[in-house]
Design an enzyme around this catalytic site. Structure first.
Site: not given
Ligand code: NAD
Length: 296
Positions: A12, A123, A171, A175, A177-178
């Site tokens: 993200m 999303r 949020k 979540n 619900m979904s």
């Molecule tokens: P991801 O695992 O792809 O990305 C997380 C990033 O954080 C990674 O690049 C990782 O290297 C980095 N990270 C880990 N430890 C770290 C640290 N100490 N310092 C700095 N960076 C660090 O996860 P994502 O899919 O991008 O999700 C991020 C958040 O968004 C989560 O809480 C997730 O639940 C939420 N989210 C994800 C989605 C989705 O579709 N992927 C949708 C909505 C919400």
């Protein structure tokens, strides 16, 4: 030009930070994964060696991290954001974490004179790339307004959810619900197939009923949300229909755990005398039981 520190350049965060660059901001990002930092640089941002280095001189810090303990360590741990971020600056945490963690983190930042809003997103990464996330913002209204130009780079809808911590609460509710519906959806389609129905046809048929449209926009607004639980569709009849499908599943040897959990709730409502009321009276029952002073 405002400088934005972006910490967490994953699935993200990489897309979101790239969209902030496109929006005309200077973005300095940190992620322990060197490939993620390289990607930000390719997208026009600047890589940093630590959260503290990224936050140095930043006007706003955005965090997009997997879990609450990582958000905490990025902000307060060794080489963390608070080592360099100047007072009265704004942190926007967009990670999906628990309200308890959010409240603790916000208090820790506020103690150091730093403001925070929680702004998790709805999303998927597809919408993150398009800059069309749904952003659920919690914070002081003036802080949300300050963040809005940055949030607008990442999302097409920015909802002010009503105060500090309310974004992560919204949020979690969304979540619930979904994710619960996902489980029921899988059961329903499996049962359809077990009975030789075409899945496409089942989706088409359900598209015109509360099954697919959802109760929030079909039955609830006309009944229980108006304080009316007199039966349009009697709860006893809804339970009869639910049992009918569950029995079909038993015959087909397809266990339906979510449907059975729902049946237990309907039974409770019948025991409590709601059987002759509208099927939306389930909500009235919950409110009456668990929200003190509330009645429908
Ligand atoms: P991801 O695992 O792809 O990305 C997380 C990033 O954080 C990674 O690049 C990782 O290297 C980095 N990270 C880990 N430890 C770290 C640290 N100490 N310092 C700095 N960076 C660090 O996860 P994502 O899919 O991008 O999700 C991020 C958040 O968004 C989560 O809480 C997730 O639940 C939420 N989210 C994800 C989605 C989705 O579709 N992927 C949708 C909505 C919400």
């Amino acid at each position: 030009m405002k400088r934005i520190a972006f910490i967490g350049l994953g699935t993200m965060g990489s897309a979101m930070s790239a969209n902030i660059v496109k929006g005309g901001f200077e973005v300095v990002g940190y992620d322990p994964n060197p490939a993620a930092v390289e990607q930000l640089e390719t997208d026009g941002g600047v890589g940093a060696q630590s959260p503290a280095a990224a936050a140095s001189g930043a006007d706003i810090v955005v965090t997009m991290l997997p879990i609450g303990s990582i958000v905490e360590s990025v902000l307060f741990g060794e080489s963390g954001v608070v080592e360099t971020l100047r007072g009265n600056r704004l942190v926007i945490d967009m990670s999906s974490i628990s309200p308890r963690e959010t409240d603790k983190i916000r208090e820790g930042l506020n103690r150091r004179g730093i403001r925070m809003i929680d702004a998790p997103v709805g999303r998927t990464s597809h919408f993150a790339r398009l800059g069309k996330l749904l952003i659920m913002a919690g914070g002081v209204a003036a802080d949300i307004e300050e963040a809005r130009p940055v949030l607008a780079c990442m999302g097409s809808e920015i909802e002010d959810c009503g105060g500090p911590g309310m974004g992560v609460r919204m949020k979690a509710i969304n979540n619930l619900m979904s994710t619960a519906l996902n489980s029921l959806t899988a059961e329903v389609l499996t049962l359809a197939e077990a009975y030789g129905l075409s899945v496409d046809k089942a989706i088409e048929v359900m598209g015109g009923t509360p099954a697919s449209k959802g109760h929030l926009v079909t039955t609830y607004p006309n009944k229980v949300l108006k304080g009316d639980i007199e039966a349009d569709f009697m709860l006893d009849l809804a339970k009869k229909d639910l049992d009918l499908a569950i029995n079909m599943a038993v015959d087909a040897d397809v266990p339906l755990a979510t449907a059975k959990a729902a049946a237990a709730v309907y039974s409770e409502a019948q025991d409590a005398g709601y059987g002759v009321k509208d099927w939306t009276a389930l909500y009235a029952m919950y409110k009456q039981r668990y929200l003190t002073g509330s009645e429908c």
